[in-house]
Enzyme design. Structure first.
Site, short mmCIF file in Angstrom:
data_model
loop_
_atom_site.label_atom_id
_atom_site.label_comp_id
_atom_site.label_asym_id
_atom_site.label_seq_id
_atom_site.Cartn_x
_atom_site.Cartn_y
_atom_site.Cartn_z
N ASN A 84 0.99 -1.28 -0.21
CA ASN A 84 -0.07 0.17 -0.03
C ASN A 84 0.91 1.15 -0.12
O ASN A 84 1.89 1.57 0.63
CB ASN A 84 -0.94 0.17 1.29
CG ASN A 84 -2.04 -1.14 1.06
OD1 ASN A 84 -2.50 -0.97 0.04
ND2 ASN A 84 -2.47 -1.56 2.32
N HIS A 85 0.29 2.16 -0.72
CA HIS A 85 0.92 3.62 -0.61
C HIS A 85 0.18 4.46 0.34
O HIS A 85 -1.08 4.44 0.23
CB HIS A 85 1.20 4.37 -2.04
CG HIS A 85 1.93 3.77 -2.97
ND1 HIS A 85 2.46 4.03 -4.20
CD2 HIS A 85 2.47 2.11 -3.05
CE1 HIS A 85 3.23 3.08 -4.93
NE2 HIS A 85 3.38 2.05 -3.84
N ARG A 86 0.68 5.72 0.76
CA ARG A 86 0.08 6.82 1.30
C ARG A 86 -1.05 7.25 0.29
O ARG A 86 -0.59 7.69 -0.96
CB ARG A 86 0.96 7.63 1.78
CG ARG A 86 0.48 8.67 2.76
CD ARG A 86 1.29 9.65 3.17
NE ARG A 86 0.45 10.58 4.29
CZ ARG A 86 1.13 11.62 4.86
NH1 ARG A 86 2.41 11.29 4.87
NH2 ARG A 86 0.49 12.54 5.61
N THR A 92 -0.13 9.63 -4.78
CA THR A 92 0.43 8.52 -4.15
C THR A 92 1.89 8.00 -4.39
O THR A 92 2.32 6.86 -3.99
CB THR A 92 -0.57 7.20 -4.62
OG1 THR A 92 -0.55 6.90 -5.99
CG2 THR A 92 -2.11 7.74 -4.29
#
Length: 216
Positions: A84-86, A92
């Site tokens: 997952n990315h922020r 992102t």
């Protein structure tokens, strides 16, 4: 008389080296596998199963937990929370991983999306090249069709398929499913399973199911 394969062997059938019991691979602290659950791979060695668990980092704390008597076909892939990315900013893009000064925006664990553990129940069949996304829960007795991407939880004894995977149908009636979940045949001892193999692979009627429950 032999009543069951050796659950502690990597290859329960020495004549078939494309199927192994995953639990007997070298253990990982963040992966839990139930007895008799197997991985089948006709292209690569099934001993490479862990290569299919992607972005799984101990510091995040998420686990992959798979129950007993599951059938995992070739190419089944688990995407874990480390992928997952922020997502709360304008972009992102993970600037921080490239250093060069960009590491100043390294996110904290709290700033990253976290979906929790990925849980696969008992007696689950995952078809060829199925992808399971982070934090998905798949109930006992479910089936996921080949080439599907599972992005949300799957109810017990439900067949799903597609990208993203959607419900195709329930395997049994609404009356039978609670009884099957109560039966929990995967927790029987080897002798009881052996004595009821015929019923386990061919019976799907209420009367026999209730009889099995009454034997407990």
């Amino acid at each position: 008389m032999t009543i069951a394969p050796d659950r502690n062997k990597l290859y329960p059938n020495e004549n078939i080296k494309t199927v192994c019991y995953i639990k007997n691979l070298p253990s990982r602290s963040n992966v839990e596998i139930g007895d008799y659950t197997y991985y089948s791979d006709n292209t690569n060695s099934p001993e490479n199963f862990y290569d299919n668990i992607l972005h799984h980092y101990d510091f995040l704390g998420d686990k992959l937990i798979i129950g007993k008597f599951c059938a995992l076909a070739e190419g089944v892939t688990f995407i874990m929370n480390g992928a997952n990315h922020r997502m709360d900013g304008l972009t992102t893009y993970p600037f921080n991983i490239f250093a060069g000064g960009w590491e100043k925006v390294t996110p904290t664990i709290e700033q990253l999306p976290f979906k929790g553990d990925t849980l696969i129940g008992n007696d689950v069949w995952l078809g060829q090249h199925v992808t399971i996304m982070p934090g998905v829960k798949i109930g006992d007795g479910a089936i996921v069709a080949a080439n599907s991407t599972v992005v949300k939880n799957v109810e017990p004894y439900t067949i799903v398929g597609g990208n993203p995977a959607n419900v195709i149908k329930k395997r049994f009636s609404d009356e039978m499913i609670p009884l099957l979940l109560e039966l929990q045949w995967w927790n029987w001892d080897e002798k009881r399973i052996f004595d009821h193999l015929e019923q386990l692979v061919s019976v799907n009627d209420i009367a026999t199911l209730k009889k099995l429950l009454n034997e407990a």
